[in-house]
Design an enzyme around this catalytic site. Sequence first.
Site, PDB file in Angstrom:
ATOM      1  N   TYR A 224      39.505  50.119  45.216  1.00 48.90           N
ATOM      2  CA  TYR A 224      40.678  50.393  44.382  1.00 48.90           C
ATOM      3  C   TYR A 224      40.598  51.759  43.695  1.00 48.90           C
ATOM      4  CZ  TYR A 224      42.631  45.663  44.919  1.00 48.90           C
ATOM      5  OH  TYR A 224      43.217  44.524  45.415  1.00 48.90           O
TER       6      TYR A 224
ATOM      7  N   PHE B 142      45.237  48.999  34.175  1.00 52.55           N
ATOM      8  CA  PHE B 142      44.810  47.678  34.633  1.00 52.55           C
ATOM      9  C   PHE B 142      43.551  47.713  35.502  1.00 52.55           C
ATOM     10  CE2 PHE B 142      48.150  49.246  37.541  1.00 52.55           C
ATOM     11  CZ  PHE B 142      47.488  49.203  38.763  1.00 52.55           C
TER      12      PHE B 142
ATOM     13  N   THR C 183      54.472  42.384  44.058  1.00 47.24           N
ATOM     14  CA  THR C 183      53.160  42.377  43.384  1.00 47.24           C
ATOM     15  C   THR C 183      53.130  41.389  42.223  1.00 47.24           C
ATOM     16  OG1 THR C 183      52.962  44.716  43.939  1.00 47.24           O
ATOM     17  CG2 THR C 183      51.456  43.877  42.267  1.00 47.24           C
TER      18      THR C 183
ATOM     19  N   LYS D  41      42.594  36.885  47.680  1.00 47.25           N
ATOM     20  CA  LYS D  41      41.858  37.171  46.441  1.00 47.25           C
ATOM     21  C   LYS D  41      41.182  35.915  45.880  1.00 47.25           C
ATOM     22  CE  LYS D  41      44.805  41.128  45.209  1.00 47.25           C
ATOM     23  NZ  LYS D  41      45.436  41.857  44.091  1.00 47.25           N
TER      24      LYS D  41
ATOM     25  N   HIS E 168      46.128  40.806  48.726  1.00 45.09           N
ATOM     26  CA  HIS E 168      46.342  42.250  48.794  1.00 45.09           C
ATOM     27  C   HIS E 168      46.770  42.579  50.216  1.00 45.09           C
ATOM     28  CE1 HIS E 168      45.703  46.582  48.655  1.00 45.09           C
ATOM     29  NE2 HIS E 168      45.129  46.440  49.840  1.00 45.09           N
TER      30      HIS E 168
ATOM     31  N   ASN F   6      47.094  37.589  41.827  1.00 44.54           N
ATOM     32  CA  ASN F   6      48.312  37.532  42.656  1.00 44.54           C
ATOM     33  C   ASN F   6      48.033  37.192  44.121  1.00 44.54           C
ATOM     34  OD1 ASN F   6      47.310  40.006  43.414  1.00 44.54           O
ATOM     35  ND2 ASN F   6      49.242  41.110  43.226  1.00 44.54           N
TER      36      ASN F   6
ATOM     37  N   ARG G 168      53.627  42.744  54.077  1.00 46.69           N
ATOM     38  CA  ARG G 168      54.171  42.942  52.724  1.00 46.69           C
ATOM     39  C   ARG G 168      55.348  41.994  52.475  1.00 46.69           C
ATOM     40  NH1 ARG G 168      51.793  46.798  50.003  1.00 46.69           N
ATOM     41  NH2 ARG G 168      53.434  47.125  48.479  1.00 46.69           N
TER      42      ARG G 168
ATOM     43  N   GLU H 192      41.555  51.414  54.661  1.00 46.68           N
ATOM     44  CA  GLU H 192      41.117  50.137  54.083  1.00 46.68           C
ATOM     45  C   GLU H 192      40.384  49.270  55.107  1.00 46.68           C
ATOM     46  OE1 GLU H 192      44.511  49.752  50.574  1.00 46.68           O
ATOM     47  OE2 GLU H 192      44.455  48.261  52.156  1.00 46.68           O
TER      48      GLU H 192
ATOM     49  N   ARG I 136      53.028  35.095  47.374  1.00 45.72           N
ATOM     50  CA  ARG I 136      52.807  35.250  45.926  1.00 45.72           C
ATOM     51  C   ARG I 136      53.687  34.290  45.122  1.00 45.72           C
ATOM     52  NH1 ARG I 136      52.114  41.705  46.600  1.00 45.72           N
ATOM     53  NH2 ARG I 136      49.854  41.829  46.463  1.00 45.72           N
TER      54      ARG I 136
HETATM   55  P1  CMP Z   1      47.040  44.924  44.932  1.00 43.19           P
HETATM   56  O1  CMP Z   1      48.035  44.944  46.048  1.00 43.19           O
HETATM   57  O2  CMP Z   1      45.719  44.299  45.242  1.00 43.19           O
HETATM   58  O3  CMP Z   1      46.799  46.416  44.413  1.00 43.19           O
HETATM   59  C1  CMP Z   1      46.373  46.678  43.081  1.00 43.19           C
HETATM   60  C2  CMP Z   1      46.430  45.479  42.191  1.00 43.19           C
HETATM   61  O4  CMP Z   1      46.439  45.744  40.809  1.00 43.19           O
HETATM   62  C3  CMP Z   1      47.728  44.738  42.428  1.00 43.19           C
HETATM   63  O5  CMP Z   1      47.685  44.108  43.708  1.00 43.19           O
HETATM   64  C4  CMP Z   1      47.761  43.808  41.209  1.00 43.19           C
HETATM   65  O6  CMP Z   1      47.069  42.592  41.429  1.00 43.19           O
HETATM   66  C5  CMP Z   1      46.999  44.599  40.150  1.00 43.19           C
HETATM   67  N1  CMP Z   1      47.854  45.028  39.043  1.00 43.19           N
HETATM   68  C6  CMP Z   1      47.735  44.645  37.770  1.00 43.19           C
HETATM   69  N2  CMP Z   1      48.679  45.216  36.994  1.00 43.19           N
HETATM   70  C7  CMP Z   1      49.442  45.980  37.828  1.00 43.19           C
HETATM   71  C8  CMP Z   1      50.587  46.819  37.637  1.00 43.19           C
HETATM   72  N3  CMP Z   1      51.139  46.995  36.436  1.00 43.19           N
HETATM   73  N4  CMP Z   1      51.109  47.450  38.722  1.00 43.19           N
HETATM   74  C9  CMP Z   1      50.531  47.303  39.952  1.00 43.19           C
HETATM   75  N5  CMP Z   1      49.457  46.516  40.182  1.00 43.19           N
HETATM   76  C10 CMP Z   1      48.918  45.866  39.130  1.00 43.19           C
END
Ligand code: CMP
Length: 140
Positions: free
Chosen positions: A50, A58, A92, A10, A116, A113, A86, A127, A103
């Site tokens: 997304y 969010f 996350t 990211k 992805h 973060n 993962r 994806e 992370r």
């Molecule tokens: P990602 O794996 O890219 O998928 C969705 C993204 O939304 C996640 O990583 C986070 O960076 C972001 N995000 C922000 N707030 C939340 C939340 N409460 N729960 C999950 N993802 C979140």
Amino acid sequence: ALERTLSIIKPDAVAKNVIGEIYSRFEKAGLKVVAAKMKQLSRKEAEGFYAVHRERPFFNALVEFMISGPVMIQALEGENAVLKNRDLMGATDPKKAEAGTIRADFADSIDANAVHGSDAAETAAVEIAYFFSTTELCPR
Ligand code: CMP
């Protein structure tokens, strides 16, 4: 099983200049880069990627963040690639991520973060196809 998964480094991690450090973790875990591109996502591309999160509170912040700078997008291949990636990424929310994960080491917040990764083999296929045409992927 031999799998492929989609990974995105990211904008925060690209800005920190840690693409190579993150690639090194993939390689040490036995994940091979089978396609890669650096890209500034358009708003439409980020929203489309997304789309499953469209109704989440969010969503707008997530899209804004993902278009705030270039990202590095790669398809990774290896045994149990989805779960392996993962595990490498960690939770996350970096505050909850285990020590030694990407992370924990590079992310600042749940929004910024660092990476992805696809959450399942089925989403990985969708994806990967979102960002790469078949001719851009190494043959299996
Ligand atoms: P990602 O794996 O890219 O998928 C969705 C993204 O939304 C996640 O990583 C986070 O960076 C972001 N995000 C922000 N707030 C939340 C939340 N409460 N729960 C999950 N993802 C979140």
